[in-house]
Each structure stands twice: as C-alpha cells, then as structure tokens.
Design a protein around this motif. Sequence first.
Motif, mmCIF file in Angstrom:
data_model
loop_
_atom_site.group_PDB
_atom_site.id
_atom_site.type_symbol
_atom_site.label_atom_id
_atom_site.label_comp_id
_atom_site.label_asym_id
_atom_site.label_seq_id
_atom_site.Cartn_x
_atom_site.Cartn_y
_atom_site.Cartn_z
ATOM 1 N N VAL A 1 3.180 9.607 2.457
ATOM 2 C CA VAL A 1 1.929 9.328 3.147
ATOM 3 C C VAL A 1 0.960 8.725 2.132
ATOM 4 C CG1 VAL A 1 0.963 11.648 2.750
ATOM 5 C CG2 VAL A 1 0.133 10.295 4.678
ATOM 6 N N VAL A 2 0.084 7.849 2.626
ATOM 7 C CA VAL A 2 -0.993 7.289 1.814
ATOM 8 C C VAL A 2 -2.299 7.810 2.383
ATOM 9 C CG1 VAL A 2 -2.211 5.167 1.141
ATOM 10 C CG2 VAL A 2 0.299 5.209 1.197
ATOM 11 N N VAL A 3 -3.171 8.308 1.509
ATOM 12 C CA VAL A 3 -4.474 8.819 1.919
ATOM 13 C C VAL A 3 -5.534 7.928 1.292
ATOM 14 C CG1 VAL A 3 -6.010 10.815 1.976
ATOM 15 C CG2 VAL A 3 -3.522 11.154 1.963
ATOM 16 N N VAL A 4 -6.277 7.242 2.149
ATOM 17 C CA VAL A 4 -7.309 6.309 1.703
ATOM 18 C C VAL A 4 -8.666 6.985 1.849
ATOM 19 C CG1 VAL A 4 -8.401 4.059 2.133
ATOM 20 C CG2 VAL A 4 -5.911 4.322 2.402
ATOM 21 N N GLY A 5 -9.478 6.871 0.817
ATOM 22 C CA GLY A 5 -10.821 7.451 0.859
ATOM 23 C C GLY A 5 -11.708 6.769 1.884
#
Length: 161
Positions: free
Chosen positions: A65-69
């Motif tokens: 998973v990628v978590v973008v601010g």
Amino acid sequence: MGADPTRVPGVRALGVDLGSKRIGIAVSDLSGTIGSALTTVHRSRSRRHDHAEIAKLVRDEECEVVVVGLPLSLDGSHSHAAKAATKEARQLASVVGVPVEMYDERFTTVTAERGMMEAGLDAKQRRKVVDKVAAAVMLQAWLEHRRNTWPGDASQRVVPL
C-alpha cells in the motif's frame, strides 16, 4: 496456535510526502509496526517520471500500500494544497500497482523539524532530510491509526482512493 483475530495483520507500506521540489519517502518494517525515513525523490519536470520513481520504490521495497500525506487546513478542511495532493495521489494510483490511501499530514513537518533540532542537526542538515523524516512521521501516524482502529472499516480512513 491459530492467528489472533484481534491482531492487525502486518502490511508493508510506503509513505509519501508530496512537495513542490522534493518528495519525501518512508517505508514501514515488514510487520507494519514502524515507519522509517527511506529517501527523497527530487522533482523533475515530469510528474510521470516522478511517479515512475515512486512505483520503482514500491516494487523494490515490496510494498502492499502507498500512503500519501493529505495537507488539510488547520480546521480540517480541504485546502488548495489538499485538492492538488488528492489529484496527484489519484494519478500515482494509476501507476504504482497497489492501493493508495491518503492520511492527514498536519504538523508532520513541524514534528520532524522539532525532532531533528532536538537531535542537534543544524539547519543545513535538516533541509537535506526533512521531507523523508516528515514522510516517516506521517506513515507512523497512519500505522498507529490502522492498529488502533482494527478491525475498522474503510470509512475510518481519511481518503481511500
């Protein structure tokens, strides 16, 4: 022994702090417990190129998973910056090959700066690493939120893409 149904399954996550000149990158450990600063991607003239660099990191680090601010305003509303980050996160989602989520990044840079000042880094040293440290602060907050809301449903996330 069987698996503990109350335990949050580990997830390898890549944290992304989008900036206009640099993109801070952090990664979680294999158990999905600790987020650590990884690198900084320097913006090129091509967003497509920048996203390809992030996609390569997702593959290299075997992230799920990628978590973008998400740079919300202090009152929690979606500012111009938050709308731009959401648009870019959607573009990123089309190339990374894993789910992309967004998570509130308010105060991450301030927290990162404070921690580095306490560690004795001077301004020049802080500038070199602040983006990836801010990404790690945001990713750590996401990991803790995920752990504290398990088995939460997707509606508890700030912005699933």
